[in-house]
Design a protein around this motif. Structure first.
Motif, PDB file in Angstrom:
ATOM      1  N   SER A 141       0.643  -0.864  -0.122  1.00 61.86           N
ATOM      2  CA  SER A 141       0.022  -0.070  -0.108  1.00 61.86           C
ATOM      3  C   SER A 141       0.784   1.302   0.073  1.00 61.86           C
ATOM      4  O   SER A 141       1.959   1.489   0.875  1.00 61.86           O
ATOM      5  N   SER A 142       0.815   2.280  -0.796  1.00 62.63           N
ATOM      6  CA  SER A 142       1.128   2.980  -0.271  1.00 62.63           C
ATOM      7  C   SER A 142       1.304   4.005   0.438  1.00 62.63           C
ATOM      8  O   SER A 142       2.267   5.275   0.980  1.00 62.63           O
ATOM      9  N   LEU A 143       0.697   3.520   1.366  1.00 61.43           N
ATOM     10  CA  LEU A 143       0.124   4.495   2.948  1.00 61.43           C
ATOM     11  C   LEU A 143       0.980   3.277   3.531  1.00 61.43           C
ATOM     12  O   LEU A 143       1.453   4.287   5.040  1.00 61.43           O
ATOM     13  N   ARG A 144       1.712   2.478   3.349  1.00 61.46           N
ATOM     14  CA  ARG A 144       2.472   1.700   4.593  1.00 61.46           C
ATOM     15  C   ARG A 144       3.867   1.704   3.939  1.00 61.46           C
ATOM     16  O   ARG A 144       4.266   1.575   3.280  1.00 61.46           O
ATOM     17  N   GLY A 145       5.104   1.555   5.385  1.00 63.21           N
ATOM     18  CA  GLY A 145       6.399   1.923   5.361  1.00 63.21           C
ATOM     19  C   GLY A 145       6.753   0.023   5.460  1.00 63.21           C
ATOM     20  O   GLY A 145       6.035  -0.531   6.120  1.00 63.21           O
ATOM     21  N   ARG A 146       8.185   0.247   5.043  1.00 62.07           N
ATOM     22  CA  ARG A 146       8.927  -0.571   5.372  1.00 62.07           C
ATOM     23  C   ARG A 146      10.457  -0.384   5.592  1.00 62.07           C
ATOM     24  O   ARG A 146      10.815   0.455   5.022  1.00 62.07           O
ATOM     25  N   GLY A 147      10.553  -1.279   6.501  1.00 60.99           N
ATOM     26  CA  GLY A 147      12.395  -0.764   6.713  1.00 60.99           C
ATOM     27  C   GLY A 147      12.705  -0.094   7.896  1.00 60.99           C
ATOM     28  O   GLY A 147      13.557   0.275   8.378  1.00 60.99           O
ATOM     29  N   GLY A 148      11.684   0.737   8.960  1.00 64.77           N
ATOM     30  CA  GLY A 148      11.724   1.596   9.648  1.00 64.77           C
ATOM     31  C   GLY A 148      11.385   0.047  10.553  1.00 64.77           C
ATOM     32  O   GLY A 148      11.560  -0.765  11.114  1.00 64.77           O
ATOM     33  N   PRO A 149      12.246   0.916  12.431  1.00 61.31           N
ATOM     34  CA  PRO A 149      12.097   0.519  13.429  1.00 61.31           C
ATOM     35  C   PRO A 149      11.361  -0.712  13.908  1.00 61.31           C
ATOM     36  O   PRO A 149      11.314  -1.430  14.383  1.00 61.31           O
ATOM     37  N   MET A 150      10.253   0.167  13.200  1.00 60.43           N
ATOM     38  CA  MET A 150       8.499  -0.689  14.625  1.00 60.43           C
ATOM     39  C   MET A 150       7.932  -1.639  13.412  1.00 60.43           C
ATOM     40  O   MET A 150       7.572  -1.374  12.323  1.00 60.43           O
ATOM     41  N   ARG A 151       8.574  -2.843  13.705  1.00 57.91           N
ATOM     42  CA  ARG A 151       7.329  -4.655  12.335  1.00 57.91           C
ATOM     43  C   ARG A 151       6.547  -3.965  12.890  1.00 57.91           C
ATOM     44  O   ARG A 151       6.683  -4.797  14.547  1.00 57.91           O
ATOM     45  N   ILE A 152       6.041  -4.437  12.306  1.00 55.48           N
ATOM     46  CA  ILE A 152       4.681  -4.519  11.935  1.00 55.48           C
ATOM     47  C   ILE A 152       3.795  -5.562  10.891  1.00 55.48           C
ATOM     48  O   ILE A 152       4.071  -5.821  10.287  1.00 55.48           O
ATOM     49  N   THR A 153       3.221  -6.561  11.379  1.00 54.85           N
ATOM     50  CA  THR A 153       2.398  -7.694  10.619  1.00 54.85           C
ATOM     51  C   THR A 153       0.929  -8.214  11.414  1.00 54.85           C
ATOM     52  O   THR A 153       0.583  -7.625  11.894  1.00 54.85           O
ATOM     53  N   ARG A 154       0.728  -9.028  10.272  1.00 56.22           N
ATOM     54  CA  ARG A 154      -0.751  -9.643  11.178  1.00 56.22           C
ATOM     55  C   ARG A 154      -0.728 -10.952  11.374  1.00 56.22           C
ATOM     56  O   ARG A 154       0.146 -11.475  11.160  1.00 56.22           O
ATOM     57  N   PRO A 155      -1.210 -11.849  12.407  1.00 56.99           N
ATOM     58  CA  PRO A 155      -1.108 -13.335  13.057  1.00 56.99           C
ATOM     59  C   PRO A 155      -0.748 -13.527  11.633  1.00 56.99           C
ATOM     60  O   PRO A 155      -1.983 -13.995  11.043  1.00 56.99           O
ATOM     61  N   LYS A 156      -0.466 -14.960  11.386  1.00 55.89           N
ATOM     62  CA  LYS A 156      -0.192 -15.704  10.465  1.00 55.89           C
ATOM     63  C   LYS A 156      -1.175 -17.181  11.011  1.00 55.89           C
ATOM     64  O   LYS A 156      -1.627 -17.529  10.156  1.00 55.89           O
ATOM     65  N   ASP A 157      -1.798 -17.055  11.510  1.00 53.49           N
ATOM     66  CA  ASP A 157      -2.200 -18.120  12.095  1.00 53.49           C
ATOM     67  C   ASP A 157      -3.580 -17.742  13.377  1.00 53.49           C
ATOM     68  O   ASP A 157      -3.716 -18.368  14.639  1.00 53.49           O
ATOM     69  N   PRO A 158      -4.331 -16.970  13.040  1.00 55.21           N
ATOM     70  CA  PRO A 158      -5.213 -16.875  14.041  1.00 55.21           C
ATOM     71  C   PRO A 158      -6.214 -17.506  14.214  1.00 55.21           C
ATOM     72  O   PRO A 158      -6.529 -18.479  13.436  1.00 55.21           O
TER      73      PRO A 158
END
Length: 537
Positions: A141-158
């Protein structure tokens, strides 16, 4: 995480409070090797399984990593005192909370810009700051960043019930999205698997681990844990030093450039008032000297309200996974509202209050039940924080005033209806055996249930708000009105609480504060000379 034990007599910048914002300010500023930075944190390092392991985060509540605040009795809660957990550890809330990363709606930042007159708080500017903060591993998404200090993810096995919750919510007209922090935060609402701040090994990413740990060991950064900020020393209208307690001794350390308060929405106004900054009449009654009359200090207290909750019994046991809160909804209590005002969230246990848990006989085993907890994220109710004495040891009184506005009651009653409809829907039948709480109640009984079940989302904010009116405490640059060299950088500066979990906006506030401080340093006319003197000292 190691810390320094021997502070100098003075520093260029002193940051009081190593929470979600304070660690960001200290870590960002310490990247300049010529800038001497001191970070004071009342709690410990947080080097414990309860901080690192996202699946047991709830064990932090009520522990030594929690300030243990509670509100005064709230008439809107049938006279109950609401617990108000806040992180007392490096990383603050980002080290002890439920790990939901919610950036906030466009409307939040439109308001912040309007209140301050500063486009740097507007939505477009906020998106750019978020993009540099994040290391997002989800959909592009043009609204999301990569390579910053805060790793943000989604649970892979909810947990499996999330699939039913997504389908049931979509059937009610709440669209399912892959990322609730992207384009959905410009619209009318969504449902989603929650973003979480967890690294590739399944370990929590706090602001302490993301911003501070990489800088530890640098000679220009001092981090003191177990250091309780008492007050700011004001000399000739300027914040000159910080008085703090460490190992039972009261010490003072001076600031050459400025002092930043990042102590949170309860301790920041307390420290300001103890330093002589607040309502003149109130300070005078306590015998405190008045340095700057700012009647807004401690006022405008806001918190998201979470109801415990709509509880459903599983057909088959399902143990909690990931952060035990993997699903969330943003929706409206009334269609005409400009943006979502409700945020129900999944709690992977039977979540009850001190009244509703025994009244309904809720089970203790978290694998037997789940809760869809109704949440209000744009409350109308306002409270305040008040001193009880002139000593730092004297506690504060927190008048939360939850559900004091009828609009909040109406919104949450509607949210309970939504959560019950989802939990009892066709899409949830493969997972749900029956509803345990609250069940079908009369209007009067449902109102009683709400007042007995409502509490906090742990998002205390807004008690030193930024703005331009008479009740504002800081300006758009986060500088305290009438006092040189003093800023506030934490959730207390929000004019209104952000429309979602407040960790991410607090990290953004820390980022913006570091930018503003660096900009001021760079614009200092004798900056080169000042730096040389500091390096030689």
């Amino acid at each position: 995480m190691s810390v320094t034990e021997s502070p100098r007599e003075d520093y260029d910048v002193i940051v009081c409070g190593g929470g979600s914002a304070g660690c960001v300010v200290a870590g960002r500023l310490a990247a300049d090797p010529d800038l001497r930075v001191l970070l004071l944190e009342a709690g410990g390092t947080g080097d414990t399984p309860e901080v690192r392991d996202p699946t047991i985060w709830m064990r932090n509540i009520g522990s030594e990593r929690d300030w243990g605040f509670a509100s005064e009795p709230c008439p809107g809660l049938n006279g109950r005192r609401a617990p108000l957990p806040m992180g007392r550890v490096l990383g603050g809330g980002s080290a002890v909370n439920g790990l939901v990363w919610a950036r906030g709606h466009r409307a939040d930042f439109d308001l912040w810009e309007a209140e301050t007159g500063d486009a740097g708080w507007g939505y477009e500017a906020a998106v750019e700051i978020y993009k540099r903060m994040e290391d997002w591993d989800g959909p592009d998404s043009s609204l999301r960043g990569r390579g910053g200090p805060m790793r943000i993810t989604r649970p892979k096995d909810p947990i499996p019930v999330t699939h039913g919750l997504l389908a049931a919510s979509a059937a009610l007209g709440i669209p399912e999205v892959a990322d609730h922090n992207a384009e959905a935060m410009e619209g009318d609402g969504c449902c989603a698997i929650a973003n979480v701040n967890v690294d590739s090994d399944g370990v929590r990413v706090s602001t302490a681990s993301a911003y501070l740990r990489p800088k530890l060991g640098r000679p220009n950064l001092t981090v003191l844990t177990g250091a309780m900020t008492r007050r700011v020393v004001i000399e000739n209208g300027r914040a000159a030093a910080v008085e703090f307690e460490l190992d039972g001794a009261v010490r003072t350390v001076r600031a050459r450039h400025e002092i930043v308060l990042s102590l949170g929405a309860i301790n920041t106004p307390k420290t300001l008032m103890l330093s002589g900054i607040g309502d003149a009449a109130t300070l005078g009654e306590l015998g405190l000297p008045v340095v700057q009359h700012l009647p807004g200090v401690g006022q405008n207290f806001q918190d998201h309200i979470l109801v415990a909750g709509c509880v459903f019994k599983y057909r088959e046991p399902a143990a909690p996974r990931n952060n035990s809160a993997e699903f969330t909804i943003f929706c409206k209590s009334e269609a005409a509202l400009p943006c979502p005002d409700l945020q129900p969230i999944l709690e992977e246990c039977a979540f009850g209050s001190e009244i509703t848990r025994p009244a309904y006989g809720l089970p203790v085993d978290p694998s037997t039940c789940f809760t869809l907890a109704p949440g209000l994220i744009r409350p109308k109710s306002r409270g305040h924080v008040a001193l009880t004495g002139a000593r730092p040891e004297d506690p504060v009184r927190i008048h939360a005033n939850f559900l004091s506005e009828e609009a909040d009651v109406r919104a949450l009653l509607r949210c309970i209806e939504i959560c019950r409809e989802i939990g009892n829907s066709e899409a949830l039948r493969p997972f749900v055996k029956r509803e345990l709480m609250p069940g079908p109640l009369s209007a009067a009984d449902m109102l009683t249930f709400l007042r007995n079940a409502a509490g906090t989302y742990f998002h205390q904010t807004c008690t030193a708000k930024m703005g331009r009116d008479a009740m504002s405490v800081v300006d758009g640059a986060l500088k305290v009105y009438g006092v040189e060299g003093l800023r506030v950088a934490d959730g207390s500066v929000m004019p209104a609480v952000a429309g979602g979990n407040t960790m991410a906006p607090c990290v953004l506030i820390g980022e913006r504060a570091a930018d503003l401080i660096a900009r001021d340093l760079a614009s200092t006319t004798d900056f080169a000379s000042w730096r040389r003197q500091g390096a030689a000292a």
